[in-house]
Design an enzyme around this catalytic site. Structure first.
Site, PDB file in Angstrom:
ATOM      1  CB  CYS A  34      -0.885   0.045   1.260  1.00  0.00           C
ATOM      2  SG  CYS A  34      -1.930  -1.399   1.523  1.00  0.00           S
ATOM      3  CG  ASP A 441      17.102  36.848 -13.165  1.00  0.00           C
ATOM      4  OD1 ASP A 441      16.949  36.542 -14.364  1.00  0.00           O
ATOM      5  OD2 ASP A 441      16.204  37.373 -12.473  1.00  0.00           O
TER       6      ASP A 441
END
Length: 496
Positions: A34, A441
């Site tokens: 499971c 940046d």
């Protein structure tokens, strides 16, 4: 994770969905495996065994639970975070390399011997490459049974099985159910054939929380005409695949992402799904990322406002490299124009029933044939694009799903005209590196100044190994279309 028994036991006691896909629980008394969040009664600790992959649980003789469907979980984030050979191998298997080229092909991609690859995966993933590929085929077959009207024989071969007999045997072994029973239980709307493509409707599992604003917003705002489009809240794009091509129509939902995928060859479905998941960064671990970044007081309010941000990536590293080069030092609108010109000139035309989707993004070989009018920018950038295209075409540069990120960075930097900003952007969006950081940046520099961070590059060391996610939060401080989905109530431009 699966080796920390105490942590695994706490997760299954709490039925904590955050750990779905990170490990699997085999119950010795039932022979079933499971996901951690399975709603069934929690087994006694002495009766459970933990596995790193579904394939490992299957190889140990466990069958998939019919209640929690462990094969339908988000993938383990470990394979994205890690850049080692094991993670590269798993990413290549997810992309279908073993089905296309066999274990020797996988080994060749990694630069290892077949025996080394088998040992590596057995030790790290709990199962060898064939077992991992088999688990992938079984989940693909189940998806096709539930989502299409194809015959069982067509599904068997589309999923990669050598025969209908092996398909039937595997489905019975893995799911303890026949293919017919799986199909009869399905309540999904079945796929259709349109314009030469077979369409499949899927709900893509996402590890919560999931903030779709910047990831979908970026894809929509930077969409290249012919390859991508956006209409009625749905993002569409074409997909170049190892065999044939496809289209994907994607939209965020309250629980994840709805996907409508059309393919010329249904055997490419698992590869298409894997690439879409990478595009939207659906296998990330947002809880771990958010908790870590929130330890920095500068980030705590940013994370609290938008939990579960993802990285807008790409479906192909080569394509992303060209898109980033085309977008250097120009506006988003100009980058789209450059991209559309290139696509119209040398992109491969395709027929699709989706308005606006007319081409595949060109391969490096095709980019090298682009006429001058398709490259309306300075000669220096044309030369850089040509150098990158040549390196990709001759194989000296690898930006594929199984690429060595360090080697890719070195290879890019060795090319004249490719600087650190470009390398980090390609690493982030093309290679899926969670720790890429384009420190130069301008958007990041503005955000850092607003936060009072004087030494951005130095301070960013505290955000490792999640600097790509930190970047998303910093970029979102500047109002821009890339930070929001048009018309989406949960991520308006003002909130971004």
């Amino acid at each position: 994770m699966f080796t920390d028994r105490d942590a695994c036991e706490r997760a299954i006691q709490a039925k904590d969905a955050r750990f779905d896909g990170r490990f699997y629980t085999g119950v010795l008394t039932t022979g079933i495996y499971c996901r951690p969040s399975c709603p069934a009664r929690t087994p006694q600790p002495r009766n459970v065994q933990f596995f790193p992959t579904a394939a490992a649980a299957q190889q140990a003789g466990f069958r998939a639970c019919k209640r929690c469907l462990p094969g339908a979980t988000p993938g383990s984030p470990d394979w994205d975070v890690r850049g080692d050979a094991l993670a590269r191998a798993v990413r290549l298997i997810d992309d279908g390399v073993v089905d296309r080229e066999g274990v020797p092909g996988l080994a060749a991609h990694l630069g290892y011997s077949t025996r080394q690859v088998q040992r590596l995966l057995a030790d790290g993933a709990g199962a060898g490459p064939l077992a991992l590929a088999r688990a992938r085929r079984a989940q693909t077959a189940r998806t096709l049974l539930e989502a299409t009207e194809l015959s069982h024989a067509d599904i068997a071969f589309a999923a990669g099985f050598a025969s209908v007999r092996s398909f039937n045997a595997t489905m019975l072994e893995v799911y303890d159910t026949t293919p017919r029973e799986l199909r009869n239980r399905s309540t999904r709307r079945r796929g259709t054939d349109l314009g030469g493509l077979t369409f499949v409707d899927l709900d893509l599992a996402v590890r919560q929380p999931f903030c779709p604003c910047n990831v979908f917003g970026h894809l929509i705002a930077t969409a290249i005409d012919g390859v991508e489009s956006f209409a009625d809240g749905v993002y569409h794009r074409t997909l170049r695949l190892p065999v044939g091509y496809g289209v994907a129509s994607l939209a965020p939902t309250s629980s994840g992402v709805s996907a409508r995928i059309g393919l010329t060859d249904l055997a490419q479905l698992p590869t298409a799904v894997a690439r879409i998941r990478r595009l939207l960064d659906l296998d990330a671990d947002p809880v771990a990322v958010d908790a870590f970044l929130s330890e920095d007081p500068h980030f705590a309010p940013l994370v609290a406002a938008h939990r579960g941000r993802r990285i807008p990536r790409g479906v192909d590293g080569d394509e992303m490299a060209f898109r980033i080069l085309l977008g250097q030092q120009v506006s988003t609108a100009a980058a789209r124009t450059h991209g559309a010109r290139l696509v119209q000139a040398v992109g491969d035309p395709v027929e699709t029933p989706v308005p606006g989707l007319t081409h595949l993004f060109p391969t490096p070989q095709r980019v090298l044939k682009a006429p001058p009018e398709a490259m309306a920018f300075p000669q220096s950038r044309r030369d850089t694009i040509a150098r990158v295209a040549t390196a990709l075409a001759d194989g000296s540069l690898d930006l594929g799903v199984g690429a060595d990120r360090d080697a890719a960075r070195s290879g890019l930097l060795a090319l004249k005209g490719v600087g650190p900003w470009t390398v980090e952007m390609i690493a982030m969006r093309g290679l899926g590196d969670p720790d890429a950081f384009p420190a130069s940046d301008l958007g990041l520099i503005r955000a850092a100044a607003e936060l009072g961070l004087e030494n951005l590059a130095g301070h960013s060391q505290a955000w490792r190994p999640w600097r790509s996610y930190a970047t998303q939060h910093l970029w979102a401080m500047t109002p821009h279309a890339v930070n929001s989905i048009p018309g989406h109530p949960g991520c308006s431009q003002e909130e971004a």
